[in-house]
Design a protein around this motif. Structure first.
Motif, PDB file in Angstrom:
ATOM      1  N   SER A  34      32.548  39.662  44.220  1.00 10.97           N
ATOM      2  CA  SER A  34      33.321  38.436  44.127  1.00 10.97           C
ATOM      3  C   SER A  34      33.552  37.454  43.229  1.00 10.97           C
ATOM      4  O   SER A  34      34.867  37.451  43.375  1.00 10.97           O
ATOM      5  N   ASP A  35      32.514  37.848  42.381  1.00  9.88           N
ATOM      6  CA  ASP A  35      33.029  36.427  41.103  1.00  9.88           C
ATOM      7  C   ASP A  35      33.904  37.924  39.965  1.00  9.88           C
ATOM      8  O   ASP A  35      35.086  37.079  39.564  1.00  9.88           O
ATOM      9  N   VAL A  36      34.385  38.933  39.695  1.00 11.88           N
ATOM     10  CA  VAL A  36      35.594  40.057  40.002  1.00 11.88           C
ATOM     11  C   VAL A  36      36.698  39.682  40.454  1.00 11.88           C
ATOM     12  O   VAL A  36      38.033  38.802  39.650  1.00 11.88           O
ATOM     13  N   ILE A  37      36.751  39.074  41.802  1.00  7.65           N
ATOM     14  CA  ILE A  37      37.947  38.894  42.782  1.00  7.65           C
ATOM     15  C   ILE A  37      38.695  37.745  42.079  1.00  7.65           C
ATOM     16  O   ILE A  37      39.733  37.837  41.403  1.00  7.65           O
ATOM     17  N   LEU A  38      37.824  36.896  42.201  1.00  5.70           N
ATOM     18  CA  LEU A  38      37.805  35.749  41.013  1.00  5.70           C
ATOM     19  C   LEU A  38      38.871  35.301  39.737  1.00  5.70           C
ATOM     20  O   LEU A  38      39.521  34.794  40.071  1.00  5.70           O
ATOM     21  N   GLN A  39      37.512  36.318  39.183  1.00  6.96           N
ATOM     22  CA  GLN A  39      38.680  36.117  37.690  1.00  6.96           C
ATOM     23  C   GLN A  39      39.811  37.505  37.819  1.00  6.96           C
ATOM     24  O   GLN A  39      41.269  36.803  36.781  1.00  6.96           O
ATOM     25  N   ILE A  40      40.370  38.090  38.611  1.00 11.91           N
ATOM     26  CA  ILE A  40      41.211  38.833  38.750  1.00 11.91           C
ATOM     27  C   ILE A  40      42.605  37.992  38.875  1.00 11.91           C
ATOM     28  O   ILE A  40      43.594  37.978  38.765  1.00 11.91           O
ATOM     29  N   GLU A  41      42.368  36.932  40.202  1.00  8.73           N
ATOM     30  CA  GLU A  41      43.182  36.271  40.626  1.00  8.73           C
ATOM     31  C   GLU A  41      43.655  35.290  39.985  1.00  8.73           C
ATOM     32  O   GLU A  41      44.205  34.253  40.108  1.00  8.73           O
ATOM     33  N   HIS A  42      42.660  34.311  39.097  1.00 10.65           N
ATOM     34  CA  HIS A  42      43.103  33.609  38.052  1.00 10.65           C
ATOM     35  C   HIS A  42      43.681  34.396  37.059  1.00 10.65           C
ATOM     36  O   HIS A  42      44.981  33.475  36.502  1.00 10.65           O
ATOM     37  N   LEU A  43      44.063  35.406  36.743  1.00 13.74           N
ATOM     38  CA  LEU A  43      44.350  36.084  35.699  1.00 13.74           C
ATOM     39  C   LEU A  43      45.692  36.627  36.063  1.00 13.74           C
ATOM     40  O   LEU A  43      46.885  36.432  35.723  1.00 13.74           O
ATOM     41  N   GLN A  44      46.144  36.764  37.728  1.00 15.81           N
ATOM     42  CA  GLN A  44      47.210  36.864  38.194  1.00 15.81           C
ATOM     43  C   GLN A  44      48.157  35.571  38.309  1.00 15.81           C
ATOM     44  O   GLN A  44      49.438  35.571  37.838  1.00 15.81           O
ATOM     45  N   GLU A  45      46.958  34.741  38.198  1.00 18.65           N
ATOM     46  CA  GLU A  45      48.025  33.304  37.922  1.00 18.65           C
ATOM     47  C   GLU A  45      48.386  32.894  36.250  1.00 18.65           C
ATOM     48  O   GLU A  45      49.882  32.601  36.213  1.00 18.65           O
ATOM     49  N   ASP A  46      47.797  33.544  35.889  1.00 15.20           N
ATOM     50  CA  ASP A  46      48.166  32.964  34.280  1.00 15.20           C
ATOM     51  C   ASP A  46      49.489  34.219  33.940  1.00 15.20           C
ATOM     52  O   ASP A  46      50.184  33.745  33.136  1.00 15.20           O
ATOM     53  N   PHE A  47      49.503  35.224  34.683  1.00 16.99           N
ATOM     54  CA  PHE A  47      50.553  36.285  33.219  1.00 16.99           C
ATOM     55  C   PHE A  47      51.687  35.794  34.637  1.00 16.99           C
ATOM     56  O   PHE A  47      52.990  36.163  34.261  1.00 16.99           O
ATOM     57  N   GLU A  48      51.594  35.404  36.224  1.00 15.33           N
ATOM     58  CA  GLU A  48      52.949  34.642  36.621  1.00 15.33           C
ATOM     59  C   GLU A  48      53.344  34.218  35.595  1.00 15.33           C
ATOM     60  O   GLU A  48      54.164  33.584  36.013  1.00 15.33           O
ATOM     61  N   TYR A  49      52.147  32.800  35.098  1.00  9.59           N
ATOM     62  CA  TYR A  49      52.510  31.933  34.054  1.00  9.59           C
ATOM     63  C   TYR A  49      53.531  31.923  33.130  1.00  9.59           C
ATOM     64  O   TYR A  49      54.386  31.838  33.011  1.00  9.59           O
ATOM     65  N   LEU A  50      53.047  33.515  32.481  1.00 11.41           N
ATOM     66  CA  LEU A  50      53.627  33.621  31.551  1.00 11.41           C
ATOM     67  C   LEU A  50      55.426  34.237  32.386  1.00 11.41           C
ATOM     68  O   LEU A  50      56.103  34.173  31.360  1.00 11.41           O
ATOM     69  N   ALA A  51      55.452  35.114  32.975  1.00  8.85           N
ATOM     70  CA  ALA A  51      56.824  35.748  33.517  1.00  8.85           C
ATOM     71  C   ALA A  51      57.952  34.054  33.759  1.00  8.85           C
ATOM     72  O   ALA A  51      58.644  34.468  33.478  1.00  8.85           O
ATOM     73  N   GLU A  52      57.372  33.572  34.295  1.00  6.13           N
ATOM     74  CA  GLU A  52      57.722  32.147  34.314  1.00  6.13           C
ATOM     75  C   GLU A  52      58.920  31.525  33.031  1.00  6.13           C
ATOM     76  O   GLU A  52      59.518  31.520  32.777  1.00  6.13           O
ATOM     77  N   LEU A  53      57.740  31.592  31.656  1.00  9.45           N
ATOM     78  CA  LEU A  53      58.177  31.349  30.856  1.00  9.45           C
ATOM     79  C   LEU A  53      59.009  32.915  30.104  1.00  9.45           C
ATOM     80  O   LEU A  53      59.676  32.288  28.611  1.00  9.45           O
ATOM     81  N   SER A  54      58.717  33.901  30.505  1.00  5.17           N
ATOM     82  CA  SER A  54      59.788  34.243  29.652  1.00  5.17           C
ATOM     83  C   SER A  54      61.406  34.193  29.106  1.00  5.17           C
ATOM     84  O   SER A  54      62.272  33.694  30.524  1.00  5.17           O
ATOM     85  N   PRO A  55      61.883  34.363  28.356  1.00  4.71           N
ATOM     86  CA  PRO A  55      61.290  35.440  27.491  1.00  4.71           C
ATOM     87  C   PRO A  55      60.459  34.884  25.582  1.00  4.71           C
ATOM     88  O   PRO A  55      60.284  34.911  25.249  1.00  4.71           O
ATOM     89  N   ARG A  56      60.155  33.266  26.319  1.00  2.88           N
ATOM     90  CA  ARG A  56      59.393  32.595  25.523  1.00  2.88           C
ATOM     91  C   ARG A  56      57.790  33.484  25.342  1.00  2.88           C
ATOM     92  O   ARG A  56      57.121  33.659  26.334  1.00  2.88           O
ATOM     93  N   PRO A  57      56.995  33.496  23.918  1.00  5.82           N
ATOM     94  CA  PRO A  57      55.641  34.062  23.459  1.00  5.82           C
ATOM     95  C   PRO A  57      54.285  33.215  24.566  1.00  5.82           C
ATOM     96  O   PRO A  57      55.326  31.863  24.463  1.00  5.82           O
ATOM     97  N   PRO A  58      53.514  33.548  24.287  1.00  2.73           N
ATOM     98  CA  PRO A  58      52.631  32.727  25.253  1.00  2.73           C
ATOM     99  C   PRO A  58      52.227  31.653  24.091  1.00  2.73           C
ATOM    100  O   PRO A  58      51.912  31.778  22.879  1.00  2.73           O
ATOM    101  N   THR A  59      52.024  30.348  24.316  1.00  2.00           N
ATOM    102  CA  THR A  59      51.371  29.739  23.148  1.00  2.00           C
ATOM    103  C   THR A  59      50.083  30.106  22.529  1.00  2.00           C
ATOM    104  O   THR A  59      49.220  30.868  23.601  1.00  2.00           O
ATOM    105  N   PRO A  60      49.554  29.740  21.878  1.00  2.00           N
ATOM    106  CA  PRO A  60      48.392  29.695  21.304  1.00  2.00           C
ATOM    107  C   PRO A  60      47.191  29.514  22.270  1.00  2.00           C
ATOM    108  O   PRO A  60      45.898  30.155  22.872  1.00  2.00           O
ATOM    109  N   SER A  61      47.143  28.606  23.132  1.00  2.00           N
ATOM    110  CA  SER A  61      46.305  27.158  23.984  1.00  2.00           C
ATOM    111  C   SER A  61      46.427  28.469  25.068  1.00  2.00           C
ATOM    112  O   SER A  61      44.879  29.288  26.037  1.00  2.00           O
ATOM    113  N   HIS A  62      46.982  29.010  25.390  1.00  2.00           N
ATOM    114  CA  HIS A  62      47.567  29.249  26.654  1.00  2.00           C
ATOM    115  C   HIS A  62      47.054  31.436  26.306  1.00  2.00           C
ATOM    116  O   HIS A  62      46.151  32.077  27.197  1.00  2.00           O
ATOM    117  N   ALA A  63      47.384  31.930  25.202  1.00  2.00           N
ATOM    118  CA  ALA A  63      46.528  33.025  25.166  1.00  2.00           C
ATOM    119  C   ALA A  63      45.380  33.098  24.816  1.00  2.00           C
ATOM    120  O   ALA A  63      44.686  34.417  25.000  1.00  2.00           O
TER     121      ALA A  63
END
Length: 212
Positions: A122-151
């Motif tokens: 369950s804990d691994v699933i939760l982290q994977i879900e969070h990673l998915q949300e963060d990479f979706e946010y990166l896709a929305e920002l594309s083509p800008r690189p990730p900010t230092p805080s986000h990275a």
């Protein structure tokens, strides 16, 4: 010798006391026999559940994929370059698949997995879900690189996911050297001194968690 009313009463009392002692013991023995038989029947199912979890978490899928994510995000930070949007889309789909597959395994085999393995899954699933949300946010920002805080935020999420995956593989009886090496390297990497990034406005990512 004549049987008196007292004798009958004593016999009845003795019989009742005997039943009161014998019945619980009998039921306890029967319950244990039934439980042992049920456990024997479920043993092959438990073995299959652990094999499938090991396959999903191990080098064949999640561990190797986490290595790829670590390389991509750390490279983006070092080079101050965006991750290509098509690459982000592939990562998001794989994260969705990993989450869905683990949720399915947890649902199907919840009755045979021990509490610790179920919790770690369950804990691994939760982290994977969070990673998915963060990479979706990166896709929305594309083509800008990730900010230092986000990275940094993603690196910490990856480190936690790697750590939990390693814990679960150990609980499943697998001493995976690749995931151990990845955890050690990522731990050292995230501890490296970097220039302090400028103060950034906290960002709320899809799913409710915040990048500060």
């Amino acid at each position: 010798m004549a049987i008196t009313a007292d004798d009958i009463t004593l016999s009845v009392i003795s019989a009742i006391i005997g039943l009161a002692v014998t019945l619980p013991v009998t039921y306890l023995i029967v319950d244990r026999v039934v439980a042992n038989n049920e456990k024997k029947k479920l043993t092959p199912v438990e073995k299959l559940a652990k094999e499938r979890l090991r396959a999903k978490l191990g080098v064949g899928f999640l561990t190797t994929f986490l290595v790829t994510l670590v390389i991509d995000i750390t490279s983006a930070v070092r080079e101050k370059a965006p991750i290509p949007k098509e690459v982000l889309s592939l990562h998001i789909e794989k994260l969705k698949t990993a989450q869905s597959d683990l949720e399915t395994l947890l649902g199907v085999y919840s009755n045979v997995l021990d509490v610790e393995i179920a919790r770690l899954t369950s804990d691994v699933i939760l982290q994977i879900e969070h990673l998915q949300e963060d990479f979706e946010y990166l896709a929305e920002l594309s083509p800008r690189p990730p900010t230092p805080s986000h990275a940094t935020h993603i690196e910490q999420l990856l480190l936690k996911t790697v750590h939990l995956t390693k814990q679960e593989l150990v609980a499943l009886g697998t001493d995976n050297q690749q995931i151990r090496a990845l955890e050690d390297w990522l731990t050292d990497y995230t501890k490296q001194s970097r220039p302090t990034p400028r103060k950034e406005t906290p960002i709320e990512v899809r799913g409710g968690h915040t990048i500060a």
